[in-house]
Design an enzyme around this catalytic site. Structure first.
Site, PDB file in Angstrom:
ATOM      1  N   ASP A  99      -7.175  -5.100   4.474  1.00 12.20           N
ATOM      2  CA  ASP A  99      -6.651  -4.114   3.516  1.00 12.20           C
ATOM      3  C   ASP A  99      -7.395  -2.784   3.644  1.00 12.20           C
ATOM      4  OD1 ASP A  99      -5.245  -6.323   2.714  1.00 12.20           O
ATOM      5  OD2 ASP A  99      -5.738  -6.159   0.587  1.00 12.20           O
TER       6      ASP A  99
ATOM      7  N   PRO B 265       0.413   0.122  -8.426  1.00 12.93           N
ATOM      8  CA  PRO B 265       0.341  -0.939  -9.425  1.00 12.93           C
ATOM      9  C   PRO B 265      -0.819  -1.887  -9.105  1.00 12.93           C
ATOM     10  CG  PRO B 265       2.524  -0.849  -8.380  1.00 12.93           C
ATOM     11  CD  PRO B 265       1.667   0.146  -7.683  1.00 12.93           C
TER      12      PRO B 265
ATOM     13  N   SER C 245      -7.314  -2.450  -4.894  1.00  2.35           N
ATOM     14  CA  SER C 245      -8.781  -2.498  -4.861  1.00  2.35           C
ATOM     15  C   SER C 245      -9.307  -1.874  -3.577  1.00  2.35           C
ATOM     16  CB  SER C 245      -9.325  -3.926  -4.918  1.00  2.35           C
ATOM     17  OG  SER C 245      -8.564  -4.720  -5.719  1.00  2.35           O
TER      18      SER C 245
ATOM     19  N   ALA D 239      -7.807   0.322  -1.622  1.00  2.26           N
ATOM     20  CA  ALA D 239      -7.573   1.771  -1.607  1.00  2.26           C
ATOM     21  C   ALA D 239      -8.582   2.485  -2.502  1.00  2.26           C
ATOM     22  CB  ALA D 239      -6.151   2.080  -2.055  1.00  2.26           C
TER      23      ALA D 239
END
Ligand code: MEV
Length: 323
Positions: A156, A106, A114, A116
Site C-alpha cells: 500500500d 473513506p 492509513s 496514504a
C-alpha cells in the site's frame, strides 16, 4: 523551512491482496482520492496532530493528551506520530510541530487511507528539512504502518508513494505497468469498516491450520497475477474481468469476503461488470468492479446506488506522492 505540505493517493488492489503478505505478487493502482498533510513548526516542544476524520491530540514529554476523538484518537494518531519521530531522529532534530491532516479517502474500507496518511505525513515533515527522497519516505511510511498491522507487505505504501499501476512483491519491490486501454472501474462500499490487522491475523490463522490448501491457493493467486499482467498490457478487459472473479473466489476461501461484499459483487455483475472482487483486506470494506467502458461504469455505479450502497467511479492516479 517553517512549513511543509504533501499529499498521497489512496489505492485499490486489483489482484493478490493477503497472499502478498506471504511473498506473492500483487497488482495495485493508486486512485484519484488523496490525503493531504500540512506541517508547521511551533515554539512549544510538542507534536500536535489534528485529523479531519475526528481525531486530534498532542504528544509531549508528559505523554499523549487526546484533544478530539477520546481513546480511539490514539489508535489513529500513533502511526502518524511514529512517522514524525522517525524523521526527527533521522534528521537529528528536536522541534515542535503542528500537523493538519485532510482526508478525501473513506477510512477503514481497504482503500489505503492509513498508508496514504503515513506517506503524506513522512513527506510533509521531511520537507521541513530538505527535499524528501521518495524511497526513504516510503520506508518510513511502511515502518509506521507496521504499528497498524505488523505484518504489512508494504504494498500500500509503495503504490501510494510511487503512483500509477504497479506490480509489487516483497522481495522484488515494484515495477510500473501500463494498461493498453484505459481501465473504467467502480468502487462500491459495503459500509462495514474493518481492521486490516485483524483480517491479516485471521488469514494467518487460516494459513497455519491449512498449510497445504493455503499454499495451493497462493499458487493459484500467483498464476492469476501472471495472467493479469498479460491481460492488462494487451488491453484484454474480458480476461481481466474473469481473473478478478477468480481472485475473489480465492479470497472467499481464505475467509475475507463478507455477505455485503458478495451482494455487491452480484449487483455489479448483474449490472454488466466484466468482473468484481473485494479490494484490500476485506471483511466488509470495498468492492471494485471493472466495466467495459466509461458509460458502463456509470450504469454500474447507478445500479449500486439504487440498491442503497455508496459507490463512485475511479480513475488511476499517475502522480503518487506530491510534495
Ligand atoms: C491491505 O490493503 C492489503 C493486505 O494485503 C495487507 C498487506 O498487504 O499488508 C491485506
Amino acid at each position: 523551512m517553517t512549513s511543509g505540505k504533501a499529499s498521497a493517493p489512496a489505492k485499490i488492489i486489483l489482484f493478490g491482496e493477503h497472499f502478498v503478505v506471504y511473498g506473492n505478487p500483487a497488482i495495485l493502482a493508486s486512485i484519484n482520492r488523496r490525503i493531504t498533510v500540512a506541517a508547521h513548526t511551533i515554539k512549544d516542544n510538542k507534536i500536535v496532530i489534528e485529523s479531519d476524520i475526528g481525531a486530534a491530540g498532542e504528544y509531549s514529554n508528559s505523554g499523549f493528551n487526546p484533544i478530539k476523538g477520546g481513546k480511539d484518537a490514539r489508535e489513529i494518531l500513533d502511526p502518524l506520530y511514529s512517522a514524525i519521530r522517525q524523521i526527527l531522529a533521522a534528521r537529528n532534530q528536536k522541534i515542535g510541530i503542528k500537523i493538519d491532516v485532510v482526508s478525501k479517502v473513506p477510512h477503514g474500507l481497504g482503500l489505503g487511507s492509513s498508508a496514504a496518511s503515513c506517506v503524506a505525513m513522512a513527506a510533509a515533515v521531511d520537507s521541513l528539512f530538505d527535499r524528501p527522497d521518495r524511497q526513504k519516505v516510503c520506508e518510513w511510511a511502511i515502518e509506521s504502518e507496521r504499528m497498524i498491522h505488523n505484518n504489512s507487505s508494504g504494498a500500500d505504501c509503495y503504490v501510494s508513494t510511487f503512483g500509477g499501476l504497479i506490480h509489487y512483491s516483497k522481495s522484488k519491490g515494484f515495477k510500473k505497468m501500463k494498461s493498453k486501454s484505459p481501465l473504467s472501474m467502480v468502487i462500491a462500499s459495503t459500509g462495514v469498516r474493518h481492521s486490516t490487522g485483524d483480517l491479516v491475523a485471521s488469514v494467518k490463522k487460516f494459513k497455519d491450520k491449512n498449510e497445504i490448501l493455503f499454499s495451493d491457493l497462493a499458487k493459484q493467486a500467483s498464476d492469476i497475477c501472471t495472467q493479469a499482467m498479460a491481460a492488462i498490457s494487451s488491453g484484454n478487459k474480458e480476461k481481466m474481468g474473469k481473473l478478478l472473479s477468480e481472485n475473489q473466489a480465492l479470497l472467499r476461501q481464505i475467509g475475507v469476503s463478507h455477505e455485503k461484499a458478495d451482494d455487491l459483487i452480484d449487483i455489479c455483475n448483474g449490472a454488466g461488470a466484466l468482473g468484481a472482487k473485494i479490494t484490500g483486506a476485506g471483511g466488509g470494506g470495498a468492492v471494485i468492479a471493472l466495466a467495459a467502458s466509461k458509460q458502463d461504469s456509470k450504469k454500474i455505479a447507478a445500479k449500486i446506488k439504487a440498491r442503497g450502497y455508496d459507490s463512485f467511479e475511479v480513475e488511476i492516479d499517475q502522480a503518487g506522492l506530491i510534495v
